[in-house]
Enzyme design. Structure first.
Site, mmCIF file in Angstrom:
data_model
loop_
_atom_site.group_PDB
_atom_site.id
_atom_site.type_symbol
_atom_site.label_atom_id
_atom_site.label_comp_id
_atom_site.label_asym_id
_atom_site.label_seq_id
_atom_site.Cartn_x
_atom_site.Cartn_y
_atom_site.Cartn_z
ATOM 1 N N TYR A 1 -13.631 -2.966 10.276
ATOM 2 C CA TYR A 1 -12.037 -1.906 10.293
ATOM 3 C C TYR A 1 -11.092 -2.096 11.138
ATOM 4 O O TYR A 1 -10.082 -2.800 11.446
ATOM 5 C CB TYR A 1 -12.731 -0.592 9.639
ATOM 6 N N GLY B 1 0.751 -1.482 0.363
ATOM 7 C CA GLY B 1 -0.083 0.068 0.163
ATOM 8 C C GLY B 1 0.727 1.109 -0.154
ATOM 9 O O GLY B 1 0.741 2.005 0.680
ATOM 10 N N GLY C 1 1.807 5.533 3.122
ATOM 11 C CA GLY C 1 2.317 4.104 2.723
ATOM 12 C C GLY C 1 3.563 5.290 1.877
ATOM 13 O O GLY C 1 4.714 4.631 1.510
HETATM 14 N N1 LIG Z 1 -5.416 7.080 8.227
HETATM 15 C C1 LIG Z 1 -5.520 7.751 9.021
HETATM 16 O O1 LIG Z 1 -5.825 8.082 9.665
HETATM 17 C C2 LIG Z 1 -5.412 5.947 9.232
HETATM 18 C C3 LIG Z 1 -4.763 6.422 11.269
HETATM 19 C C4 LIG Z 1 -4.975 4.976 11.653
HETATM 20 C C5 LIG Z 1 -4.694 3.747 10.880
HETATM 21 N N2 LIG Z 1 -4.108 3.752 9.345
HETATM 22 C C6 LIG Z 1 -3.808 2.681 8.356
HETATM 23 O O2 LIG Z 1 -2.736 3.742 7.840
HETATM 24 C C7 LIG Z 1 -2.213 2.248 6.552
HETATM 25 C C8 LIG Z 1 -2.418 3.140 5.147
HETATM 26 O O3 LIG Z 1 -3.579 3.823 5.483
HETATM 27 P P1 LIG Z 1 -3.560 5.389 4.927
HETATM 28 O O4 LIG Z 1 -4.858 6.487 5.525
HETATM 29 O O5 LIG Z 1 -2.299 6.121 3.524
HETATM 30 O O6 LIG Z 1 -4.776 4.843 2.849
HETATM 31 P P2 LIG Z 1 -5.202 5.415 1.920
HETATM 32 O O7 LIG Z 1 -4.575 6.624 1.275
HETATM 33 O O8 LIG Z 1 -6.138 4.949 0.964
HETATM 34 O O9 LIG Z 1 -3.786 3.907 0.641
HETATM 35 C C9 LIG Z 1 -4.265 2.901 1.446
HETATM 36 C C10 LIG Z 1 -3.300 1.663 0.325
HETATM 37 O O10 LIG Z 1 -3.484 0.746 -0.117
HETATM 38 C C11 LIG Z 1 -3.182 -0.318 -1.001
HETATM 39 N N3 LIG Z 1 -4.718 -0.954 -1.453
HETATM 40 C C12 LIG Z 1 -5.913 -0.479 -0.468
HETATM 41 N N4 LIG Z 1 -6.494 -1.759 -0.520
HETATM 42 C C13 LIG Z 1 -5.857 -3.006 -2.074
HETATM 43 C C14 LIG Z 1 -5.682 -3.950 -2.082
HETATM 44 N N5 LIG Z 1 -6.677 -4.465 -2.444
HETATM 45 N N6 LIG Z 1 -4.770 -4.408 -2.702
HETATM 46 C C15 LIG Z 1 -3.750 -4.312 -2.307
HETATM 47 N N7 LIG Z 1 -3.397 -2.590 -2.297
HETATM 48 C C16 LIG Z 1 -4.920 -2.450 -1.763
HETATM 49 C C17 LIG Z 1 -4.492 1.529 -1.895
HETATM 50 O O11 LIG Z 1 -3.381 1.623 -2.893
HETATM 51 P P3 LIG Z 1 -3.525 1.843 -4.449
HETATM 52 O O12 LIG Z 1 -3.365 2.787 -4.804
HETATM 53 O O13 LIG Z 1 -4.235 0.733 -5.607
HETATM 54 O O14 LIG Z 1 -5.696 1.895 -4.252
HETATM 55 C C18 LIG Z 1 -2.499 2.403 -1.325
HETATM 56 O O15 LIG Z 1 -1.680 2.237 -1.628
HETATM 57 C C19 LIG Z 1 -4.077 1.978 6.463
HETATM 58 O O16 LIG Z 1 -2.797 0.290 7.901
HETATM 59 C C20 LIG Z 1 -4.637 2.351 7.456
HETATM 60 O O17 LIG Z 1 -5.837 1.319 8.147
HETATM 61 C C21 LIG Z 1 -4.635 5.765 9.016
#
Ligand SMILES: NC(=O)c1ccc[n+]([C@@H]2O[C@H](COP(=O)([O-])OP(=O)(O)OC[C@H]3O[C@@H](n4cnc5c(N)ncnc54)[C@H](OP(=O)(O)O)[C@@H]3O)[C@@H](O)[C@H]2O)c1
Length: 275
Positions: A167, A12, A18
């Protein structure tokens, strides 16, 4: 840990925190293995890193909602790399991505459990031989403060479904796996920790849930980078961090019976040999 010359695989990493972490590590001289579903987003990060003088980033495309694709991803990474110093299991979908209704993966498993937890469980196991051979090596599971205990009578949440429960269950599953795997990896030189990076970073996942962002990817990224390369966490394993600080997770993470039930189920669902 000095990152120059190290190889780091981040799922991701085409978007959100990421992507930020991958670019930062590349800036420190690490070879980053970028992963996501979208080839154009992957290519744009490869080009961005190369323009900045980073060494040989590589992009791997795989949809983690398919266990067959997870296996192919591991095969491709293992075929190309004899050394992985850190594996960051970061890919995820939020409570509302792709709609609030219950969805299932290509294998028929509840989608958030499948993408956020089960795919990382399988990938970590498939990568373990190379991680052990690269020791000291680190695994980082990007989880969350949002944690819901698993109802072992209904792990796939066929009743009382909500995106936020799904989630939060997937995120606690990652933390339970972290505690469990750390025990298995004692003495191997491979450590594994999990964290909540930051609250409501301004990312696709948060925007999809219509929540007003409260923090930045730089803040969450710093917490992830801390677990990947911080000297103060060297040798520490099985821990959960809220940002930069260690904290206790949901009590189910420390319930050995619950962890065993999750482990047994996960081995069965992924087709890995029983422990
Ligand atoms: N945002 C927050 O405030 C927050 C808080 C706590 C924890 N987190 C955790 O941090 C991590 C990153 O979150 P983020 O906020 O940066 O999310 P994001 O911007 O939505 O990015 C998600 C990433 O995961 C990939 N992904 C999603 N579904 C997938 C699938 N089916 N197969 C392969 N890749 C997939 C996406 O790839 P594509 O480019 O292909 O879509 C993207 O690279 C997650 O595990 C999330 O639970 C986030």
């Amino acid at each position: 840990m000095e990152m120059n010359g190290k190889t780091v695989f981040i799922t991701g990493s085409t978007d959100g925190v990421g992507r930020y972490v991958a670019a930062q590590l590349a800036g420190q001289g690490a070879k980053v293995l970028i992963h996501g579903r979208d080839a154009a987003r992957g290519k744009s990060l490869v080009e961005e890193i190369e323009r900045a003088g980073g060494s040989g980033p590589e992009f791997y495309r795989a949809d983690l909602s398919s266990l067959a694709e997870v296996r192919k991803l591991a095969d491709a990474v293992l075929a190309d790399h004899k050394r992985i110093d850190a594996f960051v299991c970061n890919a995820g979908i939020g409570s509302q991505n792709e709609g609030p209704q219950r969805q299932v993966s290509r294998d028929g498993h509840e989608l958030r459990f499948a993408v956020n937890y089960l795919a990382g469980f399988l990938l970590a196991h498939l990568l373990l031989p190379v991680l052990k051979a690269s020791a000291p090596a680190r695994i980082v599971n990007v989880a969350s403060l949002g944690q819901h205990p698993i109802d072992f009578d209904d792990v796939m949440i066929t009743r009382n479904y909500s995106g936020s429960r799904a989630y939060a269950q997937s995120k606690l599953s990652q933390i339970m796996f972290t505690v469990d795997l750390a025990e298995q990896l004692k003495g191997s030189g491979v450590t594994v920790n999990s964290l909540h990076p930051a609250t409501y970073m301004n990312t696709t996942m948060v925007r999809a849930s219509s929540v007003t962002p409260m923090s930045t990817v730089e803040q969450g990224g710093a917490a992830i980078l801390h677990l990947i390369c911080g000297d103060d966490v060297a040798g520490k394993s099985g821990l959960f961090f809220n940002g930069m600080s260690e904290m206790r997770a949901n009590p189910q993470a420390y319930d050995a019976d619950a962890r065993k039930r999750l482990r047994d189920l996960s081995l069965k669902l992924t087709g890995l040999p029983a422990a």
